[in-house]
Design a protein around this motif. Structure first.
Motif, mmCIF file in Angstrom:
data_model
loop_
_atom_site.group_PDB
_atom_site.id
_atom_site.type_symbol
_atom_site.label_atom_id
_atom_site.label_comp_id
_atom_site.label_asym_id
_atom_site.label_seq_id
_atom_site.Cartn_x
_atom_site.Cartn_y
_atom_site.Cartn_z
ATOM 1 N N LYS A 101 0.840 -1.185 0.000
ATOM 2 C CA LYS A 101 0.000 0.000 0.000
ATOM 3 C C LYS A 101 0.882 1.244 0.000
ATOM 4 C CE LYS A 101 -3.772 -2.465 0.425
ATOM 5 N NZ LYS A 101 -4.778 -2.571 -0.651
ATOM 6 N N VAL A 102 0.346 2.321 -0.574
ATOM 7 C CA VAL A 102 1.127 3.555 -0.666
ATOM 8 C C VAL A 102 1.465 4.086 0.717
ATOM 9 C CG1 VAL A 102 1.144 5.918 -1.547
ATOM 10 C CG2 VAL A 102 0.061 4.102 -2.885
ATOM 11 N N ASP A 103 0.488 4.124 1.628
ATOM 12 C CA ASP A 103 0.744 4.660 2.958
ATOM 13 C C ASP A 103 1.730 3.801 3.741
ATOM 14 O OD1 ASP A 103 -1.044 2.589 2.993
ATOM 15 O OD2 ASP A 103 -2.224 3.357 4.678
ATOM 16 N N VAL A 104 1.665 2.470 3.530
ATOM 17 C CA VAL A 104 2.603 1.575 4.224
ATOM 18 C C VAL A 104 4.020 1.804 3.732
ATOM 19 C CG1 VAL A 104 3.224 -0.837 4.593
ATOM 20 C CG2 VAL A 104 0.825 -0.153 4.665
ATOM 21 N N LEU A 105 4.195 1.918 2.424
ATOM 22 C CA LEU A 105 5.524 2.162 1.871
ATOM 23 C C LEU A 105 6.057 3.519 2.303
ATOM 24 C CD1 LEU A 105 5.050 0.719 -1.723
ATOM 25 C CD2 LEU A 105 6.402 -0.267 0.114
ATOM 26 N N MET A 106 5.190 4.514 2.389
ATOM 27 C CA MET A 106 5.631 5.835 2.839
ATOM 28 C C MET A 106 6.066 5.807 4.301
ATOM 29 S SD MET A 106 5.547 7.828 0.238
ATOM 30 C CE MET A 106 6.051 6.376 -0.704
ATOM 31 N N ASN A 107 5.301 5.098 5.147
ATOM 32 C CA ASN A 107 5.701 4.969 6.554
ATOM 33 C C ASN A 107 7.017 4.211 6.682
ATOM 34 O OD1 ASN A 107 3.453 6.318 7.529
ATOM 35 N ND2 ASN A 107 2.251 4.453 7.796
ATOM 36 N N THR A 108 7.206 3.205 5.859
ATOM 37 C CA THR A 108 8.465 2.454 5.879
ATOM 38 C C THR A 108 9.640 3.353 5.562
ATOM 39 O OG1 THR A 108 7.298 0.442 5.190
ATOM 40 C CG2 THR A 108 9.684 0.495 4.871
ATOM 41 N N THR B 263 10.342 -1.864 -14.996
ATOM 42 C CA THR B 263 10.488 -1.579 -13.567
ATOM 43 C C THR B 263 11.546 -2.473 -12.934
ATOM 44 O OG1 THR B 263 8.152 -0.944 -13.458
ATOM 45 C CG2 THR B 263 9.250 -1.431 -11.378
ATOM 46 N N VAL B 264 11.592 -3.729 -13.350
ATOM 47 C CA VAL B 264 12.622 -4.642 -12.832
ATOM 48 C C VAL B 264 14.012 -4.119 -13.179
ATOM 49 C CG1 VAL B 264 13.518 -6.986 -12.946
ATOM 50 C CG2 VAL B 264 11.052 -6.611 -12.975
ATOM 51 N N LEU B 265 14.199 -3.636 -14.388
ATOM 52 C CA LEU B 265 15.498 -3.088 -14.795
ATOM 53 C C LEU B 265 15.847 -1.852 -13.990
ATOM 54 C CD1 LEU B 265 15.243 -3.475 -18.676
ATOM 55 C CD2 LEU B 265 16.733 -4.761 -17.152
ATOM 56 N N LEU B 266 14.869 -0.981 -13.745
ATOM 57 C CA LEU B 266 15.129 0.241 -12.978
ATOM 58 C C LEU B 266 15.440 -0.077 -11.517
ATOM 59 C CD1 LEU B 266 12.378 2.622 -14.413
ATOM 60 C CD2 LEU B 266 14.849 2.741 -14.811
ATOM 61 N N LEU B 267 14.785 -1.088 -10.954
ATOM 62 C CA LEU B 267 15.072 -1.475 -9.569
ATOM 63 C C LEU B 267 16.492 -1.997 -9.433
ATOM 64 C CD1 LEU B 267 11.728 -3.278 -8.614
ATOM 65 C CD2 LEU B 267 12.519 -1.064 -7.785
ATOM 66 N N PHE C 81 7.706 1.184 -5.466
ATOM 67 C CA PHE C 81 8.832 0.281 -5.240
ATOM 68 C C PHE C 81 10.156 0.954 -5.611
ATOM 69 C CE2 PHE C 81 5.707 -3.348 -5.715
ATOM 70 C CZ PHE C 81 5.816 -3.738 -4.397
ATOM 71 N N LEU C 82 10.163 1.713 -6.698
ATOM 72 C CA LEU C 82 11.388 2.403 -7.093
ATOM 73 C C LEU C 82 11.762 3.470 -6.071
ATOM 74 C CD1 LEU C 82 13.568 2.637 -9.250
ATOM 75 C CD2 LEU C 82 12.130 4.317 -10.434
ATOM 76 N N MET C 83 10.765 4.164 -5.516
ATOM 77 C CA MET C 83 11.037 5.155 -4.473
ATOM 78 C C MET C 83 11.607 4.494 -3.223
ATOM 79 S SD MET C 83 8.388 7.806 -2.643
ATOM 80 C CE MET C 83 7.863 8.441 -4.242
ATOM 81 N N SER D 273 19.122 -4.359 0.797
ATOM 82 C CA SER D 273 19.864 -5.404 0.087
ATOM 83 C C SER D 273 18.973 -6.506 -0.462
ATOM 84 C CB SER D 273 20.912 -6.034 1.014
ATOM 85 O OG SER D 273 20.288 -6.626 2.145
ATOM 86 N N THR D 274 17.756 -6.663 0.090
ATOM 87 C CA THR D 274 16.846 -7.721 -0.356
ATOM 88 C C THR D 274 15.456 -7.137 -0.567
ATOM 89 O OG1 THR D 274 18.092 -9.379 0.910
ATOM 90 C CG2 THR D 274 15.875 -9.982 0.155
ATOM 91 N N LEU D 275 14.887 -7.405 -1.729
ATOM 92 C CA LEU D 275 13.541 -6.937 -2.056
ATOM 93 C C LEU D 275 12.771 -8.086 -2.694
ATOM 94 C CD1 LEU D 275 11.458 -4.630 -2.281
ATOM 95 C CD2 LEU D 275 12.467 -4.047 -4.502
ATOM 96 N N VAL D 276 11.583 -8.369 -2.158
ATOM 97 C CA VAL D 276 10.728 -9.449 -2.664
ATOM 98 C C VAL D 276 9.426 -8.835 -3.162
ATOM 99 C CG1 VAL D 276 9.657 -11.673 -2.176
ATOM 100 C CG2 VAL D 276 11.730 -11.012 -0.951
ATOM 101 N N ILE D 277 9.111 -9.057 -4.436
ATOM 102 C CA ILE D 277 7.914 -8.474 -5.060
ATOM 103 C C ILE D 277 7.058 -9.594 -5.619
ATOM 104 C CG2 ILE D 277 7.038 -6.932 -6.850
ATOM 105 C CD1 ILE D 277 9.597 -5.350 -6.660
ATOM 106 N N THR D 278 5.799 -9.609 -5.228
ATOM 107 C CA THR D 278 4.854 -10.604 -5.729
ATOM 108 C C THR D 278 3.747 -9.985 -6.557
ATOM 109 O OG1 THR D 278 3.407 -12.408 -5.044
ATOM 110 C CG2 THR D 278 3.404 -10.450 -3.681
ATOM 111 N N GLU D 279 3.678 -8.652 -6.591
ATOM 112 C CA GLU D 279 2.601 -7.973 -7.306
ATOM 113 C C GLU D 279 2.969 -7.733 -8.765
ATOM 114 O OE1 GLU D 279 0.928 -4.591 -5.365
ATOM 115 O OE2 GLU D 279 1.358 -5.359 -3.365
ATOM 116 N N LYS D 280 2.001 -7.214 -9.496
ATOM 117 C CA LYS D 280 2.166 -6.977 -10.926
ATOM 118 C C LYS D 280 3.022 -5.733 -11.160
ATOM 119 C CE LYS D 280 -1.434 -7.813 -13.383
ATOM 120 N NZ LYS D 280 -0.966 -9.035 -14.070
#
Length: 490
Positions: A346-353, A409-413, A386-388, A397-404
């Motif tokens: 969620k946007v708010d969760v990522l912003m709080n993180t 985006t994978v290249l930019l990450l 995700f890029l932000m 160092s570790t990022l796990v993505i299960t969403e679309k």
């Protein structure tokens, strides 16, 4: 359909008999399973249940001897039908009750070899209570008669006890009816825990005690294992908020898994005096909701930082339903991991993180296959978020993505992550497309590279492999379900 079978001859050798072949040819078709070395045999036997081990021991003399090797009984799992016999009850019909004679003989024979004791959720509380008392009695008898003798339970290093707190029927899976343990069952568990002086790992899951009972839960463990215990898991020890102060007594504790309702400001400050390195704050399906649990004050986390500088906090959510994480502002959070099919980014969760933990976050991700609606449009997805996250958290160092997300985006990450080493992406949700508009910061050459390499999965895997320095691949659903993230590797 096979026209033969395996038999054992008088020399204890296994042989396959094929009735369609002549007799002189059948006698030459011998197997060599009985001649496997002990290291392999005891490894194979260790994966079998007690019933399967018994049947395997009836094959030949060598396998019967393997049945008693120490490594075979390194781990003992207690379930509802373990060491039981059927008995007819006039009112309830046939039931499985604990066979005391069989249990006694079993513990006397292999009890000294057990190093890991796992008690799975058992609905027959009578069998569970009697087994714990029998084992405690054997240990206490050996201690009283001969303190130097290595007897039953004297080598146990690991104990895991899980209580079946959800008493719903199989027909009503969605609802939750929580009941906690206590009374004589709790007394038997405390007696058992106090008889393991070499205990290094203790896991107590979903006990759901009352605060008055949790106050004395670990008294016996503190007396015997205050210096030996290295890992402790206290998941949902109580249903209501209550901090378990016993944890601060284990000075050599290295890893602690605890629910947020069992934490408190006083307990967190006590952890500053220990050698604790990894504090996992775990929320599962039965954990009290966020509104009833107060996060730890920032001042308490500040004291812990100054006293225990090597401490890392890990926030984990394991639930089949949607559940929000209890934010610990000011804590040295190293990882945030969601293991749920109904929790997405969620946007708010990522912003709080980013706001709370961008200076120390090492791992962020969502596990499990999602069972919620994922938008297809770029403006509605989380590609930009995700890029932000990768750009803001410099030590991620570790990022796990299960969403679309898209291949671009994978290249930019992979390109933007300064310290990103492990990028786990569920390949079935990746869109083969370059849907990013050109940024003023990008050159024409870079944007051309992005559009060209995002046109196929093979090109993306090739480019990401060059950036990371190893053979990187998209994960299919089968591999993604088996993914294990090492939260201590940072």
């Amino acid at each position: 359909m096979d026209s033969g079978g395996w038999v054992v001859d008088e020399n204890d050798e296994a042989m396959f008999i094929d009735i369609d072949q002549p007799k002189e040819k059948c006698e030459k078709n011998y197997s060599r399973w009985n001649e496997l070395p002990d290291l392999l045999l005891e490894k194979v036997f260790s994966y079998l249940t007690i019933k399967e081990r018994y049947y395997a021991s009836c094959v030949c003399r060598n396998w019967h001897r393997t049945f008693y090797l120490p490594y075979v009984w390194r781990q003992f799992i207690l379930e509802d039908h373990t060491l039981t016999r059927s008995k007819f009850n006039y009112y309830l019909g046939w039931q499985y009750v604990l066979d005391h004679l069989r249990t006694s003989l079993c513990l006397q024979t292999i009890g000294k070899n057990i190093k890991k004791l796992i008690i799975k959720p058992m609905l027959n509380f009578s069998n569970l209570y009697e087994f714990m008392n029998i084992m405690s009695w054997f240990i206490e008898q050996h201690v009283e008669n001969d303190p130097m003798k290595m007897g039953v339970g004297s080598n146990i290093l690991y104990l895991k006890f899980t209580f079946p707190c959800n008493m719903t029927t199989r027909d009503d899976i969605e609802s939750v009816r929580l009941f906690g343990t206590g009374g004589k069952l709790l007394a038997g568990l405390k007696r058992l825990m106090g008889n393991f002086p070499k205990l290094q790992t203790l896991e107590l899951i979903d006990l759901m005690l009352e605060p008055c009972e949790a106050q004395f839960l670990l008294d016996e463990v503190c007396q015997t294992c205050c210096l030996t215990l290295r890992k402790l898991s206290l998941i949902n020890v109580t249903k209501t908020p209550y901090q378990v102060l016993h944890v601060g007594v284990f000075l050599n504790l290295f890893e602690l898994h605890i629910s947020p309702q069992n934490l408190g400001d006083d307990l967190v400050e006590l952890l500053g005096f220990t050698h604790l390195k990894h504090l996992h704050i775990v929320q599962n399906r039965y954990t009290t909701d966020e509104g009833f649990v107060k996060p730890i004050m920032s001042a308490s986390w500040k004291k812990v930082r100054s006293m225990n500088k090597g401490l890392g906090v890990h926030l984990e959510v394991e639930s089949n339903k949607f559940k929000t994480v209890v934010w610990q502002e000011g804590a040295p959070v190293r990882s945030i991991l969601y293991d749920s099919p109904h929790i997405g980014a969620k946007v708010d969760v990522l912003m709080n993180t980013i706001d709370y933990f961008k200076q120390e976050l090492r791992t962020y991700g969502h596990l499990n296959i999602p069972r919620f609606h994922m938008p297809k449009q770029f403006c509605e997805r989380n590609d930009e978020n995700f890029l932000m996250l990768v750009r803001s958290c410099k030590f991620l160092s570790t990022l796990v993505i299960t969403e679309k997300i898209s291949t671009s985006t994978v290249l930019l990450l992979a390109y933007s992550g300064r310290n990103l080493k492990w990028l786990h992406v569920r390949g079935n949700a990746v869109v083969q497309k370059c849907d990013w508009p050109k940024s003023p910061e990008w050159s024409e050459e870079f944007y051309s590279w992005l559009k060209f390499n995002s046109s196929s999965y093979e090109l993306v895997e090739k480019e990401v492999s060059q950036m990371f320095g190893y053979n990187w691949k998209f994960l299919r659903d089968k591999a993604f379900k088996m993914l294990e993230v090492n939260l201590h590797d940072y």
